[in-house]
Scaffold this active site. Structure first.
Site, PDB file in Angstrom:
ATOM      1  N   ASN A 267       0.822  -1.220   0.000  1.00 47.30           N
ATOM      2  CA  ASN A 267       0.000   0.000   0.000  1.00 47.30           C
ATOM      3  C   ASN A 267       0.858   1.273   0.000  1.00 47.30           C
ATOM      4  O   ASN A 267       2.083   1.210   0.053  1.00 47.30           O
ATOM      5  CB  ASN A 267      -0.966  -0.015   1.196  1.00 47.30           C
ATOM      6  CG  ASN A 267      -0.234   0.021   2.521  1.00 47.30           C
ATOM      7  OD1 ASN A 267       0.898   0.524   2.610  1.00 47.30           O
ATOM      8  ND2 ASN A 267      -0.847  -0.511   3.550  1.00 47.30           N
ATOM      9  N   CYS A 330      -7.946  -2.640  -6.351  1.00 48.80           N
ATOM     10  CA  CYS A 330      -7.145  -2.736  -5.130  1.00 48.80           C
ATOM     11  C   CYS A 330      -8.108  -2.384  -4.017  1.00 48.80           C
ATOM     12  O   CYS A 330      -9.131  -3.040  -3.887  1.00 48.80           O
ATOM     13  CB  CYS A 330      -5.944  -1.811  -5.195  1.00 48.80           C
ATOM     14  SG  CYS A 330      -6.290  -0.151  -5.806  1.00 48.80           S
ATOM     15  N   ASP A 332      -9.293   1.234  -3.109  1.00 47.13           N
ATOM     16  CA  ASP A 332     -10.160   2.244  -3.697  1.00 47.13           C
ATOM     17  C   ASP A 332     -10.087   2.261  -5.217  1.00 47.13           C
ATOM     18  O   ASP A 332     -10.871   2.916  -5.875  1.00 47.13           O
ATOM     19  CB  ASP A 332      -9.786   3.619  -3.144  1.00 47.13           C
ATOM     20  CG  ASP A 332     -10.165   3.742  -1.675  1.00 47.13           C
ATOM     21  OD1 ASP A 332     -11.274   3.296  -1.332  1.00 47.13           O
ATOM     22  OD2 ASP A 332      -9.352   4.257  -0.888  1.00 47.13           O
ATOM     23  N   ARG A 336      -2.899   1.550  -6.928  1.00 44.86           N
ATOM     24  CA  ARG A 336      -2.316   0.358  -7.542  1.00 44.86           C
ATOM     25  C   ARG A 336      -3.029  -0.025  -8.831  1.00 44.86           C
ATOM     26  O   ARG A 336      -2.423  -0.445  -9.806  1.00 44.86           O
ATOM     27  CB  ARG A 336      -2.388  -0.809  -6.545  1.00 44.86           C
ATOM     28  CG  ARG A 336      -1.386  -0.648  -5.445  1.00 44.86           C
ATOM     29  CD  ARG A 336      -1.639  -1.624  -4.334  1.00 44.86           C
ATOM     30  NE  ARG A 336      -2.620  -1.112  -3.383  1.00 44.86           N
ATOM     31  CZ  ARG A 336      -2.752  -1.559  -2.132  1.00 44.86           C
ATOM     32  NH1 ARG A 336      -1.983  -2.538  -1.704  1.00 44.86           N
ATOM     33  NH2 ARG A 336      -3.649  -1.047  -1.330  1.00 44.86           N
ATOM     34  N   ARG A 376      -1.660  12.745  -3.102  1.00 41.24           N
ATOM     35  CA  ARG A 376      -0.463  11.911  -3.230  1.00 41.24           C
ATOM     36  C   ARG A 376       0.805  12.743  -3.350  1.00 41.24           C
ATOM     37  O   ARG A 376       1.873  12.333  -2.923  1.00 41.24           O
ATOM     38  CB  ARG A 376      -0.584  10.990  -4.453  1.00 41.24           C
ATOM     39  CG  ARG A 376      -1.664   9.941  -4.364  1.00 41.24           C
ATOM     40  CD  ARG A 376      -1.388   8.914  -3.281  1.00 41.24           C
ATOM     41  NE  ARG A 376      -2.554   8.040  -3.133  1.00 41.24           N
ATOM     42  CZ  ARG A 376      -3.462   8.171  -2.178  1.00 41.24           C
ATOM     43  NH1 ARG A 376      -3.335   9.120  -1.253  1.00 41.24           N
ATOM     44  NH2 ARG A 376      -4.497   7.363  -2.119  1.00 41.24           N
TER      45      ARG A 376
END
Lengths: 651, 550
Positions: A267, A330, A332, A336, A376
């Site tokens: 993660n 993955c 949400d 990934r 992010r």
């Protein structure tokens, strides 16, 4: 602030004195003394951390780490100044409103029409049409027209024709953040597709008829295959843990005709720590080979890159060789899943390996499907736990593939590095916000400029000279090697030690070949001109006409200067034990620095770290002064002859 | 001895050959005195594999029922597997291979039997003579002379018959210096830096012993290389510790009191079995096809190979820096002066001297600094990464040198006339070859074996146009400057062309090479065309003007 020293990380003797300026958008360091007054510009949005270290006799050290992996070490004479700078930078580096970001003040002197044209360069409708949808199996669904079903999805998504609005809405209620299965890539040769979603809210036993019907619909959209793969990109343990929270993964017993598969990609928190560890290794002062390799292994970074690549390879294989559709998720479905879908698409479709196609790919799998760029990459001040190098990892996967398939990509390494740079720079609006919905609300397209148009304009800089669209490597799927020793063992110093030019190869094959190709083109043109003139001359002689064709066309002189942009060659510190090596000429430091300046001047003018400079010098807007292609700037023969530390030329 | 006696089964049919990244092929296996030959039986696309017995590093056999399998591991790191039906045949073949690949006598090796199929235009044995080298030198300086003191290899058995020494030192003095140096390897000229007249010498360790012997002539000799008032550097390729220990065995290092104008720098370059073990570990890691990232990196680290590369390169850069930047003379030595010393002196020349980056210049460098300088090739390259013999004198010293050259080549891809293939070719021939060039341990042994008369030189073969074209770097542009490589761990890479050569498909990389050649070739063609047209045009215009003037 004056009399600030900028330290060179690799060598304490190479510090330079200069003046530090803070502006609304940049930190600027201007060197004293040297004729060229070398400048270092850093965008506030690139700053990832600022560290004030213990005051020493020489002053107060300030360490600035940037998101594009630049590390700047300053020593400010006065403690008070240092503190002021520190406080200001902390505030400036962490804007709280989008409007504070650079892209809202950045103006490349384009008119409104050009701006609109720029945003139109990448058109996802066109892209889906290129893939071959809508068709008999796939259609646009309009349930999300006003982001009514899923606010992190785009308004227009493709779903199987047999999936009714009822099924879609039902399925969305059974998926995390209502991210229902939607089309990411469609392979028109065999109808196999890659779909993406978030995890199902299955908990330990919950089922959802509509979700099961949705997966059925995806399978039916590929008549050639009687099952689909469901790929959960998380480690199995993580997925099982999610069940306790009412989430989880598909139970093969409840869904007919699926094959379920875990592919363990860690993660965002693991990835963030991994990068952190790797960067610590990069920052080591004169590490031994063992320190470096051990640290690299310990960071786990390349292991994670490999996990992402493995997932992409698995999916590409399922689609291309087995003709089976794949649903990827993955948790949400925005980190990934985005990585894996885009790697698989890149392997499957040569189009995505072109410059335009790569822009489209990022726009499709990352921007439109709600990858949370703001969170992010920390564009606005936010939760540091949300920050993670998700797209950086994808970009590295592409680089690793480029290393293995040198002729398969239309673009070069520089293209990747500049995209990474601008994901963090906030100079262009493309990567702002967390979703399409937010971007529309902010009217990004009307208020900022598109990076794609900028890159496209300078595309000559980003070409891979070895690329040929008709090359065998560009027919169909790429099949990379997966054993680590065959592949993927490489540390990408071009990215993670990007600003330490001393570590990189001093001559670039890419630049050299680009220069040769450019010259070849000029030769072709000259050949044509000469041919014409020759023909004219023959004609005129035949007609006994005494019109003299003067040699006026000499401007088309051959440029035989296929010089590459070689960096200056200066020795590095080869002896740690400098005391045993006392008689170094005192001027050495200066020489090396002057070399560096020349180096920088010789760099491609559209290198972002430099382009930022030229923008600023002429007032935040000069984009036009960039030379469209590189390889041209070489010093005169003499300057190279007498000092090899200047620039070393191959002309 | 007749080879036929060693070959009980000269031929076996229905043998299956397995190689990584190739489909298994069925065919016939033949053994000759020097080769293992496999040829597939298919008529449409007959495939042949010729393997020199001397290239075979190890040979393992195992049986499943009557089907025997021989796994052959080669010195060039390739591994092949042969399935041979019939237990007796298999045993015979395996034992023949074992004997033929470990022949004791040099004169039984293939170079003594090889007859070239090509026309010899230039005798490689005479391509690089010391006189020529000296002629070049004397055009720049007259402070050096050619000494024939070692004519009969009487003074130093591992030196060539002629060496270059300071003019002011007599042969008599040289004899005394030789007594003071390990293996009589007195300091000789290795390199003259035209740019500033600085020089690099190499030797072996001085025999100071525990009581600090000194030798006036030795001091005079190396001081003769200094400019008035200038200092020099002695680069000892051993760590201070190792150098101090050497005193107990009669060796040692130059003490400051006796060499006040010289500054000593110690660098720890490893030798012998440490290097050999490093190679074995590295190759083992490269051949491990397990898909685990962590294991790979830790094995790569544990092999220490890149650490050795880094250390050697760093020392060479330091030597080059002393010469070019400090304007100082340099003396390099380790213990014997036949291994790490040569790595450092030859790499420093590649950094400093553009000539060494050409094909001919590099060949000359290998001849001067390795073959004539007495690197014991036969001992060092007796076995490679797969052997179990573990002899003390085996070590991949030359391979490490080539690896370092490759690292520089990778960092300066346009500055070398040769390509990676050229380096790989030299690696192969150093370990197993049809040519006599790398046989023997020094010039004295080569003379005794009469190699120049009895064998063909590698250079005779390489320096033909047909062969050279394979080794030319398409993007070479002569670079007259000193090139400083980066030596940080981030800047060094595993040499995949050698270590992963047989474990990866090379197709894509080869295609890239071809594409590169194509781009350059097309450019050259156009240049020529333009030149012709321009001349044509100029002539016509001149003619016209002449007409106009009439």
């Amino acid at each position: 602030v004056e009399n600030v020293r900028l330290l060179d990380r690799l060598s304490s003797r190479k510090a330079v004195l200069g003046t530090l300026y803070l502006t609304a958008t940049h930190v600027i360091f201007v060197e004293n003394g040297s004729e060229t007054r070398k400048e270092t510009w850093v965008l506030h949005s690139q700053i990832s951390s600022i560290e004030k270290q213990a005051t020493t006799a020489t002053g107060c050290p300030l360490l600035i780490r940037c998101k594009n992996f630049q590390v700047i070490q300053l020593v400010i004479p006065q403690e008070r100044d240092c503190h002021d700078v520190y406080i200001s930078l902390i505030r400036l580096a962490r804007p709280v409103k989008y409007e504070e970001l650079y892209c809202f003040s950045f103006n490349p002197k384009l008119d409104k029409e050009e701006r609109e044209q720029g945003w139109k360069l990448v058109d996802l409708n066109e892209e889906y049409n290129r893939m071959g949808v809508p068709n008999n199996y796939w259609q646009i669904c309009d349930v999300n027209r006003d982001y009514g079903v899923c606010d992190s999805y785009p308004t227009e998504v493709y779903v199987p024709k047999s999936a009714t609005a009822h099924i879609i809405v039902g399925s969305s209620k059974f998926r995390s953040r209502r991210r229902f299965p939607a089309l990411s890539y469609y392979c028109k040769d065999n109808n196999a597709s890659i779909c993406r979603s978030s995890q199902p809210l299955s908990g330990f036993s919950a089922r959802c008829l509509e979700d099961e019907q949705m997966l059925q619909a995806i399978r039916k959209a590929n008549p050639g295959s009687d099952f689909i793969y469901v790929v959960d990109t998380r480690p199995k343990l993580n997925a099982m843990a999610n069940r306790a929270a009412g989430k989880g993964y598909e139970n093969e017993d409840n869904y007919s005709n699926i094959k379920f598969q875990f592919i363990g990609i860690e993660n965002i928190h693991v990835m963030r720590n991994s990068l952190q560890k790797m960067l610590e290794v990069c920052e080591l002062k004169s590490p031994s080979m063992s320190d470096f390799l051990w640290g690299l292994e310990n960071s786990g970074w390349l292991k994670h890159i490999k996990a992402i690549m493995d997932a992409g390879i698995f999916i590409a294989k399922a689609v291309a060789e087995e003709g089976v559709s794949v649903l990827v998720h993955c948790s949400d479905g925005w980190d990934r899943t985005a990585q894996v879908c885009s790697v698989a698409s890149l392997l499957l479709d040569p189009y995505y390996r072109t410059m335009k196609g790569f822009m489209v790919l990022i726009e499709k799998d990352w921007v439109s499907f709600g990858h949370k760029f703001n969170h992010r990459y920390g564009n606005l001040d936010g939760d540091p736990k949300e920050i993670s190098p998700v797209i950086d990892q994808f970009i590295e996967c592409v680089w690793q593939l480029m290393e293995q398939f040198p002729c398969a990509f239309e673009f070069n390494e520089r293209f990747l590095i500049h995209i990474q740079h601008h994901i963090y720079s906030c100079q262009f609006g493309n990567f702002l916000c967390n979703s399409q919905k937010e971007r529309r609300e902010l009217k990004i397209q009307e208020r900022t400029y598109s990076l794609w148009a900028h890159l496209w304009k300078n595309r000559a800089d980003y070409l891979n000279p070895l690329y040929r669209s008709d090359h065998s490597q560009n027919q169909g799927t790429l099949h990379p090697q997966i054993a680590p020793c065959n592949f993927l063992y490489k540390f990408w110093s071009g990215m993670y030690n990007r600003f330490e030019k001393g570590l990189h190869p001093r001559q670039s094959v890419t630049d050299y070949l680009m220069a040769v190709k450019e010259e070849t083109q000029q030769l072709e043109e000259e050949l044509e001109v000469l041919g014409e003139r020759l023909a004219n001359l023959q004609k005129s002689q035949l007609g006994d006409n005494k019109v003299q064709s003067k040699q006026q066309d000499r401007s088309k002189q051959l440029r035989l200067s296929t010089s590459n942009n070689s960096l200056a060659n200066t020795p590095q510190e080869y002896s740690n034990d400098l005391k045993s090596f006392p008689s170094r000429s005192p001027s050495q430091g200066d020489e090396e620095d002057s070399a560096l300046i020349l180096t920088q001047d010789n760099l491609k003018s559209s290198d972002p770290d430099l382009s930022a400079n030229s923008d600023q010098e002429s007032g935040v807007e000069d984009l036009s002064c960039r030379s469209p292609s590189g390889g041209g700037c070489l010093p005169s023969e003499d300057s190279g002859k007498d000092s090899d530390e200047a620039v070393f030329l191959a002309g | 001895m007749e080879f036929a006696e060693l070959i009980k089964t000269p031929r076996a049919d229905n043998v299956v050959l397995h190689r990584p990244f190739h489909a298994a092929v069925e065919g016939t296996l033949c053994l000759t005195g020097h080769h293992l030959i496999f040829s597939s039986r298919r008529h449409d696309n007959a495939e042949e594999l010729w393997l020199l017995h001397s290239n075979i590093d190890s040979c393992e056999k195992r049986f499943v029922g009557s089907l025997g399998t021989i796994v052959i591991k080669c010195k060039d790191l390739r591994i092949i597997q042969l399935d041979i039906p019939g237990m007796e045949e298999c045993l015979n073949i395996a034992s023949s291979i074992e004997v033929l690949s470990t022949l004791d006598s040099v004169t039984l090796l293939y170079p003594f039997f090889y007859r070239p199929m090509f026309e010899v235009l230039e005798d490689g044995w005479r391509s690089f003579l010391p006189d020529q080298e000296f002629e070049l030198l004397s055009s720049a300086t007259d402070e050096w002379r050619l000494s024939c003191i070692n004519k009969e290899f009487s003074v130093c058995p591992s030196y060539p018959p002629v060496v270059i020494v300071p003019k002011c030192i007599t042969d008599e003095e040289l004899r005394k210096v030789a007594m003071f140096r390990h293996g009589s390897r007195f300091p000789v000229l290795s390199y003259y830096h035209r740019k500033n007249g600085m020089i690099m010498m190499r030797s072996s360790q001085p025999l100071t012993g525990t009581n600090g012997r000194r030798c006036k002539e030795d001091e005079k000799l190396i001081n003769a290389s200094l400019r008035p008032g200038k200092r020099g550097y002695i680069i000892d390729t051993r760590s201070l510790n190792v150098a101090q220990q050497a005193r107990a065995k009669g060796g040692g290092f130059e003490q400051e009191v006796h060499y006040p104008q010289w500054r000593r720098i110690h660098k720890g370059i490893e030798r012998f079995n440490i290097l050999q073990e490093s190679l074995i570990k590295l190759v083992e890691a490269c051949n491990d096809q397990s898909h685990n990232m962590d294991r790979w990196l830790s094995k790569l680290e544990a092999s220490n190979w890149l650490t050795h590369v880094k250390e050697i390169l760093t020392t060479a850069c330091l030597a080059a820096q002393c010469i070019d930047r400090e304007g100082a003379s340099v003396l390099v030595h380790g213990t014997e002066g036949t291994d790490s010393t040569l790595q450092v002196t030859s790499l420093a020349q590649i950094i400093l001297d553009p000539r060494c980056r050409t094909i001919h210049g590099f060949e000359s460098l290998v001849v001067r600094e390795w073959l004539q300088a007495g690197h014991p090739f036969q001992q060092r390259c007796a076995q490679s990464a797969y052997s179990n013999s573990k002899q003390k004198w085996e070590a991949p010293v030359f391979l490490l040198f080539l690896d370092c050259v490759w690292q520089i080549l990778r960092q300066f891809p346009c500055s070398f006339e040769f390509n990676e293939q050229f380096l790989i070719m030299l690696f192969e021939h150093a370990y197993a070859s049809q040519f006599g060039t790398f046989l023997g341990n020094n010039e004295s042994e080569r003379a005794k074996l009469k190699l120049p008369q009895k064998t063909m030189s590698l250079w005779s073969w390489v320096n033909r146009k047909e062969e050279l074209s394979k080794f030319q770097n398409p993007i070479y542009e002569a670079n007259s400057l000193v090139i400083w490589p980066a030596v940080a761990p981030q800047s060094l890479q595993l040499w995949a062309g050698v270590f992963l050569r047989w474990n990866r498909p090379s197709q894509y990389l080869e295609e890239a090479q071809e594409e590169m050649v194509k781009i350059i070739k097309y450019n050259k063609e156009l240049q020529d065309k333009v030149k012709v047209l321009r001349r044509h045009l100029a002539e016509m215009e001149a003619a016209e003007r002449a007409q106009g003037n009439l």
